[in-house]
Scaffold this motif. Structure first.
Motif, PDB file in Angstrom:
ATOM      1  N   LYS A 197       0.827  -1.214   0.000  1.00  0.00           N
ATOM      2  CA  LYS A 197       0.000   0.000   0.000  1.00  0.00           C
ATOM      3  C   LYS A 197       0.863   1.266   0.000  1.00  0.00           C
ATOM      4  O   LYS A 197       0.562   2.238  -0.675  1.00  0.00           O
ATOM      5  CB  LYS A 197      -0.908   0.005   1.235  1.00  0.00           C
ATOM      6  CG  LYS A 197      -2.039  -1.011   1.182  1.00  0.00           C
ATOM      7  CD  LYS A 197      -3.099  -0.597   0.157  1.00  0.00           C
ATOM      8  CE  LYS A 197      -4.284  -1.550   0.185  1.00  0.00           C
ATOM      9  NZ  LYS A 197      -5.318  -1.174  -0.812  1.00  0.00           N
ATOM     10  N   VAL A 198       1.934   1.250   0.789  1.00  0.00           N
ATOM     11  CA  VAL A 198       2.782   2.438   0.933  1.00  0.00           C
ATOM     12  C   VAL A 198       3.718   2.617  -0.253  1.00  0.00           C
ATOM     13  O   VAL A 198       3.973   3.738  -0.703  1.00  0.00           O
ATOM     14  CB  VAL A 198       3.597   2.328   2.247  1.00  0.00           C
ATOM     15  CG1 VAL A 198       4.640   3.443   2.330  1.00  0.00           C
ATOM     16  CG2 VAL A 198       2.679   2.380   3.448  1.00  0.00           C
ATOM     17  N   ASP A 199       4.218   1.506  -0.772  1.00  0.00           N
ATOM     18  CA  ASP A 199       5.179   1.535  -1.876  1.00  0.00           C
ATOM     19  C   ASP A 199       4.750   0.510  -2.925  1.00  0.00           C
ATOM     20  O   ASP A 199       5.402  -0.526  -3.108  1.00  0.00           O
ATOM     21  CB  ASP A 199       6.580   1.210  -1.324  1.00  0.00           C
ATOM     22  CG  ASP A 199       7.687   1.386  -2.347  1.00  0.00           C
ATOM     23  OD1 ASP A 199       7.503   2.186  -3.279  1.00  0.00           O
ATOM     24  OD2 ASP A 199       8.724   0.715  -2.210  1.00  0.00           O
ATOM     25  N   PRO A 200       3.643   0.789  -3.627  1.00  0.00           N
ATOM     26  CA  PRO A 200       3.012  -0.220  -4.488  1.00  0.00           C
ATOM     27  C   PRO A 200       3.913  -0.770  -5.588  1.00  0.00           C
ATOM     28  O   PRO A 200       3.851  -1.951  -5.912  1.00  0.00           O
ATOM     29  CB  PRO A 200       1.797   0.508  -5.068  1.00  0.00           C
ATOM     30  CG  PRO A 200       2.079   1.958  -4.884  1.00  0.00           C
ATOM     31  CD  PRO A 200       2.908   2.076  -3.650  1.00  0.00           C
ATOM     32  N   ASP A 201       4.765   0.070  -6.155  1.00  0.00           N
ATOM     33  CA  ASP A 201       5.633  -0.411  -7.230  1.00  0.00           C
ATOM     34  C   ASP A 201       7.036  -0.764  -6.740  1.00  0.00           C
ATOM     35  O   ASP A 201       7.914  -1.121  -7.539  1.00  0.00           O
ATOM     36  CB  ASP A 201       5.724   0.626  -8.356  1.00  0.00           C
ATOM     37  CG  ASP A 201       6.078   2.014  -7.836  1.00  0.00           C
ATOM     38  OD1 ASP A 201       6.364   2.125  -6.623  1.00  0.00           O
ATOM     39  OD2 ASP A 201       6.046   2.972  -8.634  1.00  0.00           O
ATOM     40  N   GLY A 202       7.254  -0.646  -5.425  1.00  0.00           N
ATOM     41  CA  GLY A 202       8.537  -1.024  -4.845  1.00  0.00           C
ATOM     42  C   GLY A 202       9.674  -0.062  -5.139  1.00  0.00           C
ATOM     43  O   GLY A 202      10.836  -0.390  -4.900  1.00  0.00           O
ATOM     44  N   LYS A 203       9.352   1.143  -5.611  1.00  0.00           N
ATOM     45  CA  LYS A 203      10.414   2.083  -5.988  1.00  0.00           C
ATOM     46  C   LYS A 203      11.220   2.554  -4.782  1.00  0.00           C
ATOM     47  O   LYS A 203      12.457   2.684  -4.853  1.00  0.00           O
ATOM     48  CB  LYS A 203       9.809   3.283  -6.716  1.00  0.00           C
ATOM     49  CG  LYS A 203       9.399   2.985  -8.156  1.00  0.00           C
ATOM     50  CD  LYS A 203       8.940   4.246  -8.857  1.00  0.00           C
ATOM     51  CE  LYS A 203       8.597   3.962 -10.331  1.00  0.00           C
ATOM     52  NZ  LYS A 203       8.136   5.178 -11.038  1.00  0.00           N
ATOM     53  N   LYS A 204      10.536   2.847  -3.671  1.00  0.00           N
ATOM     54  CA  LYS A 204      11.254   3.357  -2.499  1.00  0.00           C
ATOM     55  C   LYS A 204      12.170   2.293  -1.910  1.00  0.00           C
ATOM     56  O   LYS A 204      13.315   2.581  -1.537  1.00  0.00           O
ATOM     57  CB  LYS A 204      10.259   3.855  -1.448  1.00  0.00           C
ATOM     58  CG  LYS A 204       9.617   5.190  -1.799  1.00  0.00           C
ATOM     59  CD  LYS A 204       8.794   5.734  -0.646  1.00  0.00           C
ATOM     60  CE  LYS A 204       8.229   7.114  -0.988  1.00  0.00           C
ATOM     61  NZ  LYS A 204       7.411   7.661   0.127  1.00  0.00           N
ATOM     62  N   ILE A 205      11.663   1.065  -1.797  1.00  0.00           N
ATOM     63  CA  ILE A 205      12.494  -0.017  -1.274  1.00  0.00           C
ATOM     64  C   ILE A 205      13.707  -0.228  -2.169  1.00  0.00           C
ATOM     65  O   ILE A 205      14.841  -0.383  -1.693  1.00  0.00           O
ATOM     66  CB  ILE A 205      11.684  -1.321  -1.153  1.00  0.00           C
ATOM     67  CG1 ILE A 205      10.681  -1.218  -0.002  1.00  0.00           C
ATOM     68  CG2 ILE A 205      12.596  -2.520  -0.945  1.00  0.00           C
ATOM     69  CD1 ILE A 205      11.304  -1.139   1.373  1.00  0.00           C
ATOM     70  N   LYS A 206      13.494  -0.206  -3.480  1.00  0.00           N
ATOM     71  CA  LYS A 206      14.607  -0.389  -4.407  1.00  0.00           C
ATOM     72  C   LYS A 206      15.605   0.760  -4.300  1.00  0.00           C
ATOM     73  O   LYS A 206      16.820   0.548  -4.343  1.00  0.00           O
ATOM     74  CB  LYS A 206      14.083  -0.495  -5.833  1.00  0.00           C
ATOM     75  CG  LYS A 206      15.157  -0.887  -6.837  1.00  0.00           C
ATOM     76  CD  LYS A 206      14.567  -1.143  -8.221  1.00  0.00           C
ATOM     77  CE  LYS A 206      15.656  -1.586  -9.199  1.00  0.00           C
ATOM     78  NZ  LYS A 206      15.103  -1.846 -10.551  1.00  0.00           N
TER      79      LYS A 206
END
Length: 525
Positions: A197-206
């Motif tokens: 929900k917070v990072d739907p496309d995983g950009k921040k984690i990446k």
């Protein structure tokens, strides 16, 4: 110090007046009579020298003297170390931005703890807020708590702020990151749902993972790398970003993350071969394999001094104990590392598993049992006291049971209490802390007499102490007063039971306690 300088100036004759009386002109650079010499006219070098004697808060207050002093506040020599404990709150962001912008590019030691406030207080069990849970359940969706969403969103922003500020810092020697948001990590599916929900496309984690790898790739002096429970910041490929010269000179490595899916490990034995100068290491126990022990036992590797291992129920659920070091591996390791000492924390581990893990040749100095469900058996405590009598200094037994009506009794059906035997056999024991297990008053007195003043810390919660019926029936003696008096006499100092579990020096969230103890244990080489 500023007041002292002001008083000195009033007591002495003014330089201009003294020179005039002697018939001389003012010296070059000296203020003539009547000119004001303020704090702002001091050379930067002198201001920085003054700041170097002040503690951080005093330094900040002194910098308010004038704009010139504020400019000198963030001189690199004044901030070689930066230790931050950040509440995961939006209010932290502006202050963190400012501080990291000023210090991030030159700080040599950076230690950051990201702390969630008491698991968000009344956030609801299992990650469900009342209102959000009811609404989502009515629509057939996974219930999500808005406060947890905000927490995770803020956490990612703060991590990005810290990492981006030190990405090009080539002076960094020690980097330590700890994410105290374990409640999000204890339920993998819930964590993934919130991240989705917070990072739907995983950009921040990446982006976070890339920044971490950039820091490693750009480092030129890194000796200490410690990352614990940071929610997907470290990947199995992160360490490959370190150059060989840096990996070869690294002295401490700590990689802990119980959020890694499946049986993935953060470091392999092959990768560990590059770290030939490692003196302290901290890993999940399931990641510390027999092959790793063989690598560390090789004569090409400098002797290892500290090994901290976290045995967590989540890891054992997803990984196997089949690859753990056998006793011959520990023997080989201790032959190469004669001063090696081991610290183990076991969280909700079954006694049968602990009996498999505790090999005779482990030089175990500290052990901490913490549980909410699974209690330690007397057989495990007895084994520890027999196998590690020459090494053991710290023994912590915590059982945070919900049912307070009855604590487990380690001395059940035994001639001798296992804790008394521990105090008798382990002559180097200096810390014993117990909560959530029955400790009989006469056994507590025996422990104090056996170890005496060498037992520097003896912490037992009041609710854990029980008395024999005979002690309670004696109308002439107050059993509590007698216990306090006898234990105090045995220890050679005043003693009393701990009234509240939160007053225990060892009482913190388990992963937080392990990380804090691991840091001090590793630094104490």
């Amino acid at each position: 110090m500023l007041l002292f300088l002001s008083q000195e100036a009033e007591a002495r004759p003014r330089p201009g007046a003294a020179a005039a009386a002697a018939g001389l002109g003012p010296a070059p650079g000296m203020a003539v009579c009547g000119e004001a010499v303020g704090a702002g006219s001091l050379p930067s070098e002198l201001v920085v020298h003054i700041f170097s004697f002040l503690a951080g808060p005093d330094r900040l207050r002194a910098s308010a003297a004038c704009s010139h002093w504020r400019e000198c506040l963030f001189y690199p020599a004044l901030w070689p170390r930066l230790r931050l404990s950040l509440r995961v709150s939006p209010a932290e962001r502006p202050r963190l931005d400012f501080l990291m912008r000023k210090c991030g590019w030159f700080v040599r030691e950076l230690r950051v703890q990201f702390a969630a406030d008491n698991y968000l207080g009344g956030g609801g069990g299992g990650g469900v807020c009342e209102g959000a849970g009811a609404a989502a359940a009515a629509e057939g969706e996974t219930p999500l708590c808005p406060r947890w969403l905000d927490l995770l969103r803020t956490y990612l922003e703060l991590v990005l702020c810290v990492l981006s500020s030190v990405r090009n810092n080539r002076n960094l020697q020690k980097l330590s990151l700890f994410g105290d948001i374990s409640i999000l990590q204890q339920h993998g599916s819930i964590s993934n749902t919130y991240l989705g929900k917070v990072d739907p496309d995983g950009k921040k984690i990446k982006q976070i993972q890339q920044l971490f790898e950039e820091i490693l790739a750009n480092s030129r002096q890194l000796k200490w790398l410690s990352c614990g429970f940071m929610l997907q910041i470290v990947t199995p490929t992160s360490l490959s970003s370190l150059s060989n010269p840096i990996a070869n000179t690294m002295e401490h490595l700590s990689l802990l993350d119980n959020h890694i899916p499946g049986n993935t490990t953060l470091i392999t034995a092959v990768e560990l071969e590059r770290f030939v100068n490692l003196r302290s290491l901290a890993l999940d126990f399931c990641d510390f394999t027999a092959e790793m022990a063989r690598v560390l036992a090789d004569s090409n590797h400098v002797p290892l001094h500290r090994l901290s291992l976290l045995v967590h129920k989540i890891s054992i659920m997803h990984k196997s104990l089949e690859n753990m070091p056998e006793d011959e591996n520990w023997k080989a390791l201790t032959r190469n590392s004669t001063n090696l000492r081991v610290y183990i924390m076991a969280f909700d581990i079954k006694s049968d598993d602990m009996l498999r893990i505790l090999k005779p040749s482990i030089p175990l100095e500290r052990i901490h049992f913490d549980s909410y469900i699974t209690c330690v058996s007397g057989a495990v405590v007895d084994l520890i006291s027999r196998q590690y009598d020459k090494f053991l200094t710290h023994f912590i037994l915590m059982n945070d049971v919900i049912d307070m009506s009855g604590f487990p009794d380690l001395s059940d059906n035994r001639n001798e209490d296992p804790l008394v035997l521990l105090a008798w056999r382990c002559t180097r024991l200096s810390l014993l802390a117990v909560h959530g297990y029955t400790v009989w008053a006469h056994n507590l007195i025996a422990i104090a007499r056996l170890r005496g003043s060498d037992l520097k810390v003896l912490e037992v919660t009041e609710e854990s102490i029980d008395f024999d019926q005979g002690e309670l029936a004696d109308q002439d003696v107050d059993p509590v007063h007698n216990l306090i008096e006898q234990v105090s006499l045995g220890l050679g100092r005043p003693w009393h039971a701990v009234m509240d579990i939160e007053l225990l020096s060892v009482f913190t969230e388990p992963t937080h306690h392990f990380y804090r103890e691991m840091q001090s244990f590793s630094e104490g080489i």
